[in-house]
Design a protein around this motif. Structure first.
Motif, PDB file in Angstrom:
ATOM      1  N   HIS A   1      -7.483  -5.721  -6.803  1.00  0.00           N
ATOM      2  CA  HIS A   1      -8.024  -5.282  -7.675  1.00  0.00           C
ATOM      3  C   HIS A   1      -8.549  -2.898  -7.156  1.00  0.00           C
ATOM      4  O   HIS A   1      -8.599  -2.622  -7.743  1.00  0.00           O
ATOM      5  CB  HIS A   1      -9.467  -4.820  -7.130  1.00  0.00           C
ATOM      6  N   PHE A   2      -7.074  -3.163  -6.470  1.00  0.00           N
ATOM      7  CA  PHE A   2      -6.977  -1.749  -6.137  1.00  0.00           C
ATOM      8  C   PHE A   2      -5.340  -1.467  -5.619  1.00  0.00           C
ATOM      9  O   PHE A   2      -4.618   0.161  -6.026  1.00  0.00           O
ATOM     10  CB  PHE A   2      -6.962  -1.267  -4.598  1.00  0.00           C
ATOM     11  N   PHE A   3      -4.475  -2.088  -5.625  1.00  0.00           N
ATOM     12  CA  PHE A   3      -2.511  -1.513  -5.227  1.00  0.00           C
ATOM     13  C   PHE A   3      -1.487  -2.165  -6.281  1.00  0.00           C
ATOM     14  O   PHE A   3      -0.196  -1.683  -6.191  1.00  0.00           O
ATOM     15  CB  PHE A   3      -2.364  -1.857  -3.542  1.00  0.00           C
TER      16      PHE A   3
ATOM     17  N   ARG B   1       1.243  -0.698  -0.126  1.00  0.00           N
ATOM     18  CA  ARG B   1       0.426  -0.399  -0.303  1.00  0.00           C
ATOM     19  C   ARG B   1       0.617   0.878   0.030  1.00  0.00           C
ATOM     20  O   ARG B   1       0.977   2.293  -0.828  1.00  0.00           O
ATOM     21  CB  ARG B   1      -1.007   0.017   1.256  1.00  0.00           C
TER      22      ARG B   1
ATOM     23  N   ASN C   1      -7.415  -7.413  -2.521  1.00  0.00           N
ATOM     24  CA  ASN C   1      -6.875  -6.053  -2.493  1.00  0.00           C
ATOM     25  C   ASN C   1      -6.027  -5.664  -3.666  1.00  0.00           C
ATOM     26  O   ASN C   1      -5.718  -5.019  -3.885  1.00  0.00           O
ATOM     27  CB  ASN C   1      -6.761  -5.220  -1.041  1.00  0.00           C
TER      28      ASN C   1
END
Length: 242
Positions: free
Chosen positions: A223-225, A190, A220
């Motif tokens: 899809h996001f990082f 992240r 996670n």
């Protein structure tokens, strides 16, 4: 007066073109420049992988550690052979726990610190500098030329020199493996994303703490990082580019 041209000097070679590899990955393949890529090995220590280590003592299952250690060793060897920097993150505290005073959230949330406070026999023995628990497992001992970055928080970027190490080498892509997937690995990914690095999690060289958490972290990251790939896919891509 006649002028003569100076004798030609030694010929200079053009710098080699950057090498690129395309990794099969989720949600889509990712093409990276080898010279701008580093391997980051997160907290592969006795504390998190070995029977009798901190994670085992506080009740998390470490039975899945051996194949993760083996795959990480294969990945590290392939990255060294390809000339990629290999960077170890190593989590822990000084014997006086100066990094974790009661005014810090980690004093309250670290399971290791809480366990040591509740069990006097273990005081100063868990993820403490100079202890067996803090050591990187023997199968993954850093080799000459590898870089070890100490840390005292979940993320490899929190209060460390990691970003400086990466920036000084012009690194843009991070191949990330280690433990725990849902804690220190995900926290590092992240923070890498928020610092404009491209993180690729190597799923077969990671292990989560807690049931169902590996799948949650992979969701996670995908899809996001970042991206998800595997050690076998990375090694095949590096060999094809050798």
């Amino acid at each position: 007066m006649a002028w003569t041209l100076p004798a030609p000097g030694p010929q200079t070679r053009s710098p080699p073109l950057p090498r690129t590899i395309t990794l099969p990955a989720r949600p889509e393949p990712i093409t990276v420049t080898v010279e701008e890529t580093a391997l980051v090995i997160v907290d592969m220590q006795n504390a998190y992988l070995s029977k009798g280590g901190y994670i085992d003592l506080v009740g998390f299952d470490v039975s899945g550690a051996p194949p993760v250690i083996e795959e990480t060793a294969r990945i590290a060897a392939a990255c060294r052979a390809a000339g990629l920097p290999v960077i170890y993150l190593q989590n822990g505290f000084s014997p006086d726990q100066r990094e974790a005073p009661p005014s810090a959230p980690v004093w309250h949330k670290s399971n290791a610190l809480k366990f040591m406070r509740a069990n006097e026999a273990y005081a100063g023995r868990l993820i403490t500098h100079g202890t067996w628990d803090h050591e990187i497992v023997p199968e993954l001992a850093p080799q000459p030329g590898d870089i070890v970055v100490p840390k005292a928080r979940y993320s490899g970027f929190a209060g460390t020199t990691l970003e400086q190490v990466l920036s000084s080498r012009r690194i843009r892509t991070l191949l990330v493996c280690g433990v725990a997937s849902n804690v220190c690995v995900e926290s590092t990914i992240r923070d890498a994303y928020h610092r404009e690095f491209f993180p690729v999690m190597l799923t077969d060289a990671t292990m989560a703490a807690g049931p169902g958490q590996q799948q949650a972290t992979e969701f996670n990251v995908e899809h996001f990082f970042g991206w998800l790939s595997s050690g076998a896919e990375l090694r095949a891509a590096l060999m094809a580019n050798a």
